[in-house]
Enzyme design. Structure first.
Site, PDB file in Angstrom:
ATOM      1  N   ASP A  56      22.192 -12.604  18.886  1.00  0.00           N
ATOM      2  CA  ASP A  56      22.398 -11.408  18.811  1.00  0.00           C
ATOM      3  C   ASP A  56      23.063 -10.756  18.137  1.00  0.00           C
ATOM      4  O   ASP A  56      24.317 -10.679  18.656  1.00  0.00           O
ATOM      5  CB  ASP A  56      20.934 -10.258  20.036  1.00  0.00           C
ATOM      6  N   ASN A  89      23.569  -9.891  14.421  1.00  0.00           N
ATOM      7  CA  ASN A  89      24.238 -10.555  13.100  1.00  0.00           C
ATOM      8  C   ASN A  89      24.232  -9.056  12.021  1.00  0.00           C
ATOM      9  O   ASN A  89      25.283  -8.969  11.871  1.00  0.00           O
ATOM     10  CB  ASN A  89      23.452 -11.620  12.222  1.00  0.00           C
ATOM     11  N   TRP A 122      26.603  -6.508  13.462  1.00  0.00           N
ATOM     12  CA  TRP A 122      28.241  -7.067  12.862  1.00  0.00           C
ATOM     13  C   TRP A 122      28.492  -6.477  11.371  1.00  0.00           C
ATOM     14  O   TRP A 122      29.140  -6.107  10.776  1.00  0.00           O
ATOM     15  CB  TRP A 122      28.499  -8.203  13.261  1.00  0.00           C
ATOM     16  N   GLU A 146      20.445 -17.694  35.751  1.00  0.00           N
ATOM     17  CA  GLU A 146      21.106 -16.707  35.715  1.00  0.00           C
ATOM     18  C   GLU A 146      21.193 -15.998  34.838  1.00  0.00           C
ATOM     19  O   GLU A 146      21.478 -15.927  33.434  1.00  0.00           O
ATOM     20  CB  GLU A 146      22.812 -16.609  36.035  1.00  0.00           C
ATOM     21  N   ASN A 153      10.603 -12.895  13.798  1.00  0.00           N
ATOM     22  CA  ASN A 153      11.616 -13.313  13.152  1.00  0.00           C
ATOM     23  C   ASN A 153      11.027 -13.306  11.719  1.00  0.00           C
ATOM     24  O   ASN A 153      11.359 -12.849  10.532  1.00  0.00           O
ATOM     25  CB  ASN A 153      13.159 -13.727  13.043  1.00  0.00           C
TER      26      ASN A 153
HETATM   27  C1  FPP Z   1      20.127 -12.339  15.872  1.00  0.00           C
HETATM   28  O1  FPP Z   1      20.498 -11.195  15.026  1.00  0.00           O
HETATM   29  C2  FPP Z   1      20.138 -13.378  14.892  1.00  0.00           C
HETATM   30  C3  FPP Z   1      19.166 -13.717  14.330  1.00  0.00           C
HETATM   31  C4  FPP Z   1      17.798 -13.310  13.916  1.00  0.00           C
HETATM   32  C5  FPP Z   1      19.747 -15.263  13.279  1.00  0.00           C
HETATM   33  C6  FPP Z   1      20.759 -16.037  13.523  1.00  0.00           C
HETATM   34  C7  FPP Z   1      20.969 -17.044  12.892  1.00  0.00           C
HETATM   35  C8  FPP Z   1      21.941 -17.616  13.209  1.00  0.00           C
HETATM   36  C9  FPP Z   1      22.683 -17.029  14.498  1.00  0.00           C
HETATM   37  C10 FPP Z   1      22.934 -18.351  12.313  1.00  0.00           C
HETATM   38  C11 FPP Z   1      22.608 -19.100  12.477  1.00  0.00           C
HETATM   39  C12 FPP Z   1      21.901 -19.986  12.717  1.00  0.00           C
HETATM   40  C13 FPP Z   1      21.349 -21.026  11.896  1.00  0.00           C
HETATM   41  C14 FPP Z   1      20.135 -20.831  11.086  1.00  0.00           C
HETATM   42  C15 FPP Z   1      21.694 -21.901  11.366  1.00  0.00           C
HETATM   43  P1  FPP Z   1      19.933  -9.957  14.454  1.00  0.00           P
HETATM   44  O2  FPP Z   1      19.749 -10.068  12.819  1.00  0.00           O
HETATM   45  O3  FPP Z   1      18.554  -9.562  14.339  1.00  0.00           O
HETATM   46  O4  FPP Z   1      20.894  -8.544  14.494  1.00  0.00           O
HETATM   47  P2  FPP Z   1      20.664  -6.951  14.468  1.00  0.00           P
HETATM   48  O5  FPP Z   1      19.837  -7.102  15.852  1.00  0.00           O
HETATM   49  O6  FPP Z   1      22.024  -5.956  14.871  1.00  0.00           O
HETATM   50  O7  FPP Z   1      19.746  -6.775  13.259  1.00  0.00           O
END
Ligand code: FPP
Length: 238
Positions: free
Chosen positions: A14, A16, A19, A201, A62
């Protein structure tokens, strides 16, 4: 009793988006960095010797994100499956995907099927990617499968046990996670592996997923090793 290396670690990747926001970059950059973090973490997991890891890569919720963000993540996934397959295979990784494939694009489903077939005999590590996955939906599907067996006369309702229910889940041949790690400081399980996390855990890490490194993984394992798992029984007295 000290615990060793967890057999199965599940990860909610979580943060991305946050970030990227913190750097005034588009969310897509965060996902790209997240995919790089995943690639690096798998190398660490092999080095440490973790037999099973499950990554929440795209939840059923999502699908409610903007079309452009969904396209970004799906594009990343497509490229990831294409570019990482050889590396996975060479490293002895078996890939398994759990979730509702009916919502994924046909070419992605084909890439998944090819990757699963090609890596099915690998034994060093199993990497499970939860894609278009929701824990409640998984449980409902299992309930339907059990109901069909009862309707067909293949099962009596009083024969339904936790074991036979678990066999209808996507994860039937995978041990339950010993440890769940969630990044970004959120403390929820967000419809992830609802059945399977019953006794896991949980370690919550403040860092956003793109910054999660081998050092953080080792710290989470050390935290897990300090905890005493009792599965509902009384604590051992010295
Ligand atoms: C959570 O961050 C991440 C996701 C919903 C997508 C996950 C995807 C990846 C980690 C890339 C790697 C995976 C693949 C498909 C190769 P968020 O977008 O919910 O972050 P936020 O909560 O800060 O908005």
């Amino acid at each position: 009793m000290t615990k060793g290396i967890p057999k199965h670690i599940a990860v909610i990747m979580d943060g991305n988006g946050r970030w990227a926001n913190a750097r005034h970059l588009p969310r897509a950059f965060g996902h790209r960095k997240g995919a790089e973090a995943l690639r690096e973490l798998l190398k660490s997991a092999i080095k440490i010797g973790i037999p099973y890891m499950t990554f929440y890569s795209f939840s059923s919720e999502n699908w409610n994100r903007s079309e452009s963000e969904i396209n970004d993540i799906m594009g990343l996934l497509r490229r990831y499956l294409q570019s990482e397959l050889a590396t996975f295979h060479k490293a002895g990784i078996r890939l398994k995907v759990i979730g509702d494939r009916s919502r994924l694009a046909a070419d992605i489903v084909r890439l998944i099927e090819d990757a699963e077939v090609q890596t099915c005999d690998n034994t060093k590590m199993t990497v499970v990617m939860a894609l278009s996955y929701g824990g409640r939906q998984e449980i409902v599907e299992a309930a339907k499968a059990i109901a069909r067996k009862v309707e067909n006369g293949d099962l009596n309702s009083d024969e339904i046990t936790e074991t036979c229910f678990g066999q209808e889940l996507y994860t039937s041949e995978i041990p339950d996670p010993d440890l769940l790690i969630r990044t970004s400081g959120e403390m929820r399980i967000s419809n992830f592996l609802l059945w399977q996390l019953a006794y896991s855990e949980m370690v919550f890490v403040e860092k956003y997923w793109p910054d999660f490194s081998e050092k953080d993984l080792i710290q989470a394992i050390e935290e897990y090793q300090k905890r005493e798992r009792r599965y509902g029984s009384a604590a051992e007295t010295a």
